[in-house]
Motif scaffolding. Sequence first.
Motif, PDB file in Angstrom:
ATOM      1  N   ASN A 102      10.079   8.111  14.852  1.00  0.00           N
ATOM      2  CA  ASN A 102      10.980   8.537  15.928  1.00  0.00           C
ATOM      3  C   ASN A 102      11.357   7.360  16.818  1.00  0.00           C
ATOM      4  O   ASN A 102      11.409   7.454  18.052  1.00  0.00           O
ATOM      5  CB  ASN A 102      10.347   9.642  16.768  1.00  0.00           C
ATOM      6  N   GLY A 103      11.608   6.231  16.162  1.00  0.00           N
ATOM      7  CA  GLY A 103      12.070   5.060  16.894  1.00  0.00           C
ATOM      8  C   GLY A 103      10.958   4.289  17.577  1.00  0.00           C
ATOM      9  O   GLY A 103      11.236   3.303  18.260  1.00  0.00           O
ATOM     10  N   THR A 104       9.742   4.731  17.394  1.00  0.00           N
ATOM     11  CA  THR A 104       8.616   4.046  18.041  1.00  0.00           C
ATOM     12  C   THR A 104       7.823   3.308  16.986  1.00  0.00           C
ATOM     13  O   THR A 104       7.498   3.846  15.922  1.00  0.00           O
ATOM     14  CB  THR A 104       7.705   5.066  18.766  1.00  0.00           C
ATOM     15  N   LEU A 105       7.498   2.038  17.249  1.00  0.00           N
ATOM     16  CA  LEU A 105       6.735   1.203  16.314  1.00  0.00           C
ATOM     17  C   LEU A 105       5.304   1.672  16.283  1.00  0.00           C
ATOM     18  O   LEU A 105       4.594   1.690  17.290  1.00  0.00           O
ATOM     19  CB  LEU A 105       6.784  -0.273  16.763  1.00  0.00           C
ATOM     20  N   LYS A 106       4.878   2.103  15.126  1.00  0.00           N
ATOM     21  CA  LYS A 106       3.526   2.638  14.969  1.00  0.00           C
ATOM     22  C   LYS A 106       2.595   1.624  14.277  1.00  0.00           C
ATOM     23  O   LYS A 106       1.383   1.762  14.353  1.00  0.00           O
ATOM     24  CB  LYS A 106       3.575   3.910  14.121  1.00  0.00           C
ATOM     25  N   GLY A 107       3.160   0.644  13.583  1.00  0.00           N
ATOM     26  CA  GLY A 107       2.340  -0.325  12.855  1.00  0.00           C
ATOM     27  C   GLY A 107       3.143  -1.017  11.756  1.00  0.00           C
ATOM     28  O   GLY A 107       4.363  -1.196  11.887  1.00  0.00           O
TER      29      GLY A 107
END
Length: 587
Positions: A102-107
């Motif tokens: 959702n547009g957020t950098l998770k890794g």
Amino acid sequence: MIENGDIQNLIDAYGESIWAVDTDLRLIYFNAYFKEDFKNAFGIDLTRGMDLLAHASREVSDFWLPRYQAALSGKRVSFTFKENSLRGNKYFRVNLNPLEENGTLKGVSAISVDITGEETARRLYEAEQRKAQQYLEIAGVMFVALDSAGLITMVNRKLCEVTGYTKEELIGSNWFSMMLPEREREEVAAVAEKLLRGEIEPVEYYENTILTKEGFERIVAWHNTLVTNEEGVIEGHLSSGTDVTEQRILEARLKEREEFFKTVADYTAGWEYWMSPDGSYLYISPAVESITGYTPEDFHRIPGLIDKIIHPADKELFKHHKKTVSPMHDPVDFRIITKNNTVKWIGHVCRPIYDSRGNYRGIRASNRDITKRKCAEKEISNLLREKEYLLKEVHHRIKNNMATLVSLINLQLETVKGEEAKSALLEIENRIRSMLTLYSTLFESGDFEHVSLKQYLGTLVDSIVGTFPEAEKITVYKKLDNLNLPVKVIFSIGIIINELVTNAMKYAFKDNPAGHLKVGAVLTGNSIQVSVEDSGNGIPDGVDIFQSEGFGLKLIRLLTKQLQGRLELDGKEGTKITITIPLEKKK
């Protein structure tokens, strides 16, 4: 809808390693292949939430961390990684991608493909390439590769040394425009283009001229091969070349020198040849045809032709001559039978030939047509024999005439009453006898230029003494060296001896008819000492032999002067007169 379990099944089923980490580099998920590879590398079982780099070495951590960080910054990262696992070295191609939700950098999500086989093959290929390049660099010949456009794709160190260019200057340059002289450029480039199109068959070897960086020309001998791809399409060609400039210059000089000496030999009037150790001819001059009637080709074609044309009477002579050839060998004359069956005389001289290493290279011979000389020699020989015969005949007639004169004088002596007249006739007879003795000696020896002093004077003294009645009471001693003197000299000595012996026999023994007479003619240094010594009364007072007007003494003084001699008198005991005559006239 695909459930999380299904996604895990898909990841596990993928044949390569897949994993993902969060922003703290802790494992979010991984498949069975990655788990196995990790365990093989570090001996540790993976679990979710594990810090992926916690168990890695400092070297491995320093390699992976900046790449994870780059992916966490939003970049796609791709690289090759070498893993020193428990199973040995393995190579992987790794792709790291930012993992967003959702547009957020998770890794970071990652996939690793095992390229060990491919990488191993590539490295082997590169190693072989480096080895081949090393071979090219140390090779003593030049190497150059051209593509289909004539651009240089590879050169070695030797080519750079010869041309003066660096590799950087050559790679990518057009070979034909850069390296060939303008006069050859268009023609060679056109041939190369036809070769690359397959229009003409490739030439494995050829020579052409190339230019150095400084503009000097070098002659290069090339060996060539075409380069094709897997489909057989010609993509260029590879050439190896040797700089033969000095060799070609030397060959040109040698050829020029060879032509010079061949011209000299070809234009000699004599028949020259060089025969190899096996009996074949290395060279025969064209003059052989004018002398023998046979061409040089005939001698090359017919084995042993020279032996076949030797005159039968001279074959053994020539055979012996060939067996005894040496550097100091004497010339030999022999006859040949020419092609038109005429006989010619040949003046032949030859010597063995050795190269600089002492190896025997055959025989070098010169032959001259001496037929005219031989005919002239024969004519001269005939003339000399005729002259000798005539000379003998003349001497014989002179001798006979003088003998007749002596006989006439003896007849006259029998009729003459006065002692003075008898004495005069006797003196004339003795003078004639001295000449008669000389002619007899000349005639018997056969040499009309020189006479033996001992033989001539010995006979002459005996002849003179024998004309006097009291000869039996006189003891004669003769000391005569065995010398051969010119007729002119010995004739004068004979006249002198005649006068001195005659005077001694007439005047020395008047009061004492017994006595001795010594006659000498000996070599002393470079002179002849002629002496006549008697044991008689000596020269009367008032008689000066150096001033006397008597015919005999005047004749002695005259002849002594002509011979450039020296007259000496010793009158202590009897009389001794010595005349010293130099053998060589003073200049």
